[in-house]
Design a protein around this motif. Structure first.
Motif, short mmCIF file in Angstrom:
data_model
loop_
_atom_site.label_atom_id
_atom_site.label_comp_id
_atom_site.label_asym_id
_atom_site.label_seq_id
_atom_site.Cartn_x
_atom_site.Cartn_y
_atom_site.Cartn_z
N LYS A 69 2.94 2.02 -17.65
CA LYS A 69 3.80 0.87 -18.17
C LYS A 69 2.41 -0.06 -18.21
O LYS A 69 3.37 -0.55 -19.49
CB LYS A 69 5.01 1.05 -17.99
CG LYS A 69 5.64 0.03 -19.38
CD LYS A 69 7.12 0.46 -18.46
CE LYS A 69 8.04 -0.62 -20.28
NZ LYS A 69 8.84 -0.72 -19.99
N LEU A 70 2.38 -0.55 -17.44
CA LEU A 70 1.59 -1.55 -17.14
C LEU A 70 0.13 -1.69 -17.91
O LEU A 70 -0.02 -2.66 -18.60
CB LEU A 70 0.72 -1.88 -15.44
CG LEU A 70 2.49 -2.04 -14.70
CD1 LEU A 70 1.73 -2.44 -13.38
CD2 LEU A 70 2.51 -3.82 -14.99
N ARG A 71 -0.62 -0.37 -18.20
CA ARG A 71 -1.66 -0.38 -19.01
C ARG A 71 -0.83 -0.23 -20.16
O ARG A 71 -2.19 -1.30 -21.05
CB ARG A 71 -2.00 1.41 -19.03
CG ARG A 71 -2.82 1.31 -17.47
CD ARG A 71 -3.48 2.77 -17.53
NE ARG A 71 -3.97 3.50 -16.18
CZ ARG A 71 -3.16 4.12 -15.36
NH1 ARG A 71 -2.19 4.44 -15.62
NH2 ARG A 71 -3.70 4.21 -14.20
N ALA A 97 0.26 -0.53 0.10
CA ALA A 97 0.18 -0.04 0.20
C ALA A 97 0.67 0.77 0.13
O ALA A 97 0.63 2.48 -0.53
CB ALA A 97 -1.20 -0.24 1.42
N GLU A 98 2.31 1.25 0.57
CA GLU A 98 2.88 2.71 0.56
C GLU A 98 3.06 2.74 -0.55
O GLU A 98 3.97 3.99 -0.96
CB GLU A 98 4.05 2.29 1.60
CG GLU A 98 4.80 1.19 1.23
CD GLU A 98 6.02 0.72 2.96
OE1 GLU A 98 6.30 1.82 3.36
OE2 GLU A 98 4.86 -0.20 2.93
N GLU A 146 -4.59 -2.16 -8.77
CA GLU A 146 -3.69 -2.03 -7.63
C GLU A 146 -3.47 -3.46 -6.88
O GLU A 146 -2.58 -2.77 -5.39
CB GLU A 146 -5.06 -0.84 -7.19
CG GLU A 146 -5.22 0.80 -7.86
CD GLU A 146 -5.22 1.80 -7.13
OE1 GLU A 146 -5.51 1.99 -6.18
OE2 GLU A 146 -5.37 3.02 -7.80
N GLU A 147 -4.02 -4.30 -7.16
CA GLU A 147 -3.48 -4.98 -5.69
C GLU A 147 -2.34 -5.87 -6.36
O GLU A 147 -1.73 -6.29 -4.68
CB GLU A 147 -4.91 -6.20 -5.13
CG GLU A 147 -5.79 -5.52 -5.31
CD GLU A 147 -5.93 -4.85 -3.23
OE1 GLU A 147 -4.63 -5.84 -3.22
OE2 GLU A 147 -6.55 -4.50 -3.43
N GLY A 148 -1.68 -6.40 -7.72
CA GLY A 148 -1.01 -6.39 -7.86
C GLY A 148 -0.72 -6.41 -9.62
O GLY A 148 -2.23 -6.44 -10.09
N ALA A 149 0.16 -7.36 -9.83
CA ALA A 149 0.20 -7.72 -11.78
C ALA A 149 0.45 -9.08 -11.21
O ALA A 149 1.39 -9.85 -10.58
CB ALA A 149 0.81 -6.82 -12.32
N ALA A 150 0.09 -9.64 -13.27
CA ALA A 150 0.28 -11.03 -13.24
C ALA A 150 1.10 -11.07 -14.76
O ALA A 150 -0.32 -10.68 -15.26
CB ALA A 150 -0.71 -11.98 -13.16
N LEU A 167 3.87 4.40 -7.55
CA LEU A 167 3.87 3.18 -8.65
C LEU A 167 2.75 3.73 -9.73
O LEU A 167 2.42 3.28 -10.39
CB LEU A 167 2.46 1.47 -8.04
CG LEU A 167 3.34 0.61 -7.88
CD1 LEU A 167 2.75 -0.16 -6.41
CD2 LEU A 167 4.51 -0.26 -8.44
N ALA A 168 1.30 4.85 -9.23
CA ALA A 168 1.09 5.02 -10.07
C ALA A 168 1.67 5.81 -11.07
O ALA A 168 1.20 6.28 -12.46
CB ALA A 168 -0.20 5.90 -9.02
#
Length: 454
Positions: free
Chosen positions: A400-402, A387-388, A414-418, A393-394
């Motif tokens: 880039k993840l988008r 969370a911190e 916002e919980e994670g990525a896979a 990350l935003a």
């Protein structure tokens, strides 16, 4: 499906992420006292529970392979062996004084250069002295990089008797035309002999290093190389993209860049390798590595305890990697330290009773968290966010993840990525989404820092 358009789009300069922060962002002039403190604390925290890993850099080679970007010293004078081993053992003693208790040795890797440049007798002297008054972890893993041309049965038997069970042979390419231009004449018969002898003696894991993108490579030549190598059934294969970095490796300036495969041919070589490995039952572990389903690397990935460090993927859980020798890198979790890069400077420091460290990085808590994201993606294919870190990350990672998600490479919130199955082919690119140093310094990089991903 891995399309040519995706390969072109993601064929960008990105790190291999054997560390984070990556080496180009480390600082010269590492504070030796600060490093000693970090090393001492880390050793006390993990030695008894997990043991430590040792990487020994043996830099000598008898001839120059012009593609090679490793730290090496070319000589046919084998009298250098004894002086260098004495320095390694003196450096080891310096670290022993910081430990305060018997080290538990979980992992040893001999890299180079050409470790089998050294005689069996000298390798026995080196390893047996290192292990004297140390505890060998019951789940230890000892490995060495060997040159098929000079790895003898005596080398293999000596190493086996010392506890080594893994060997990696630098094959690169079997095409005589390619071997000539990269100055590595190595008949396939030598590879077969060295592999068969290792297995006869009792080595349980044989790895081949192959490279695509070398000068004068062709589809026909690579096809033959792949078929020949697969016929020997190596337990693991590292299928590396040739990293053309002549700004750091002078040997690479010795051949005409017009001999390098163009982007389309290099991608076809890459696709050919991946297809042939899959056809013969090898599993894509990630970041250029393939293994059989019986190999510990695959088992570790499936079980969720695969790890990655400067030696590449490993199945060993050790929270402290100590690098000995010229240019070697140590990882003590909260800090990295690299030794002097020239043999002269390394020997001078060690013989004066000093640690040879000269460059490194001390990690912040944010660095450690983002390193975990990168390690999670590269080893497990998924990560959960703290969370911190959401604000950071935003700003740097989510955009880039988008883009990666739009191309079908990741799933995230916002919980994670896979990683998706498609994204597994582009792990280095996905990891770069969490590289704050790379993201924050994009506009400042005036010279190339990394090789291209493909």
């Amino acid at each position: 499906m891995v399309t040519e358009a995706l390969l072109e789009q993601y064929n960008q300069p990105v790190p291999r992420y054997t560390s984070y922060p990556t080496v180009p962002f480390w600082q010269e002039g590492l504070d030796a006292d600060a490093w000693k403190s970090i090393f001492r604390d880390r050793f006390a925290a993990i030695n008894q529970a997990d043991g430590i890993s040792l990487y020994l850099h043996l830099p000598y080679c008898e001839s120059l392979c012009t593609y090679c970007g490793c730290n090496k010293k070319i000589t046919t004078n084998h009298s250098v062996e004894e002086e260098y081993i004495r320095a390694l053992l003196k450096e080891w003693e310096s670290y022993r004084r910081l430990m305060g208790s018997q080290p538990v040795i979980r992992e040893i890797h001999l890299g180079g250069g050409t470790p089998t440049f050294f005689s069996p007798r000298n390798l026995e002297w080196l390893i047996s002295t290192l292990l004297k008054d140390s505890i060998i972890h019951p789940d230890h893993s000892f490995s060495i990089e060997g040159h098929p041309n000079n790895t003898t049965r005596e080398h293999l038997q000596t190493l086996f008797d010392l506890g080594f069970r893994r060997i990696s042979y630098g094959v690169q390419d079997n095409d005589p035309i390619v071997q000539f231009i990269i100055n590595r004449i190595q008949p396939f018969e030598n590879v077969a002999r060295a592999t068969e002898q290792a297995r006869e003696i009792g080595f349980t894991s044989v790895n081949f290093d192959l490279i695509y993108g070398l000068p004068r490579q062709t589809i026909e030549g690579m096809t033959q190389t792949l078929e020949q190598c697969i016929s020997l059934r190596p337990d693991r294969v590292a299928f590396y993209s040739y990293a053309h970095v002549p700004w750091t490796s002078r040997g690479q300036r010795l051949f005409d860049e017009s001999d390098l495969p163009n982007a389309e041919l290099k991608m076809n070589l890459y696709r050919l390798g991946k297809e042939r490995f899959a056809q013969h039952g090898y599993v894509d572990i990630g970041m250029d590595h393939f293994s059989t389903r019986e190999d510990e690397l695959f088992i570790a990935r499936e079980a969720g305890w695969l790890h990655r460090n400067f030696m590449g993927y490993t199945t060993q859980k050790s929270g402290l990697l100590l690098g000995l020798g010229v240019s070697s890198i140590s990882d003590a979790y909260w800090g990295y330290a690299q030794n002097h890069k020239t043999i002269h400077d390394y020997l001078s420091a060690v013989n004066e009773g000093e640690l040879a460290v000269t460059k490194g990085c001390l990690l912040s808590e944010e660095d450690a968290r983002f390193r975990k994201y990168i390690l999670d993606i590269s080893c497990q294919g998924r990560t959960a966010f703290e969370a911190e870190d959401l604000e950071t990350l935003a700003q740097y990672s989510f955009p880039k993840l988008r883009s990666l998600a739009a191309d079908g490479l990741v799933e995230w919130d916002e919980e994670g990525a896979a990683l998706t199955p498609l994204g597994h082919h582009f792990i280095r690119n996905v990891c770069s989404a969490f590289d704050l140093y790379l993201q924050r310094n994009k506009s400042k990089n005036e010279k190339p820092l990394f090789s291209k991903a493909i």
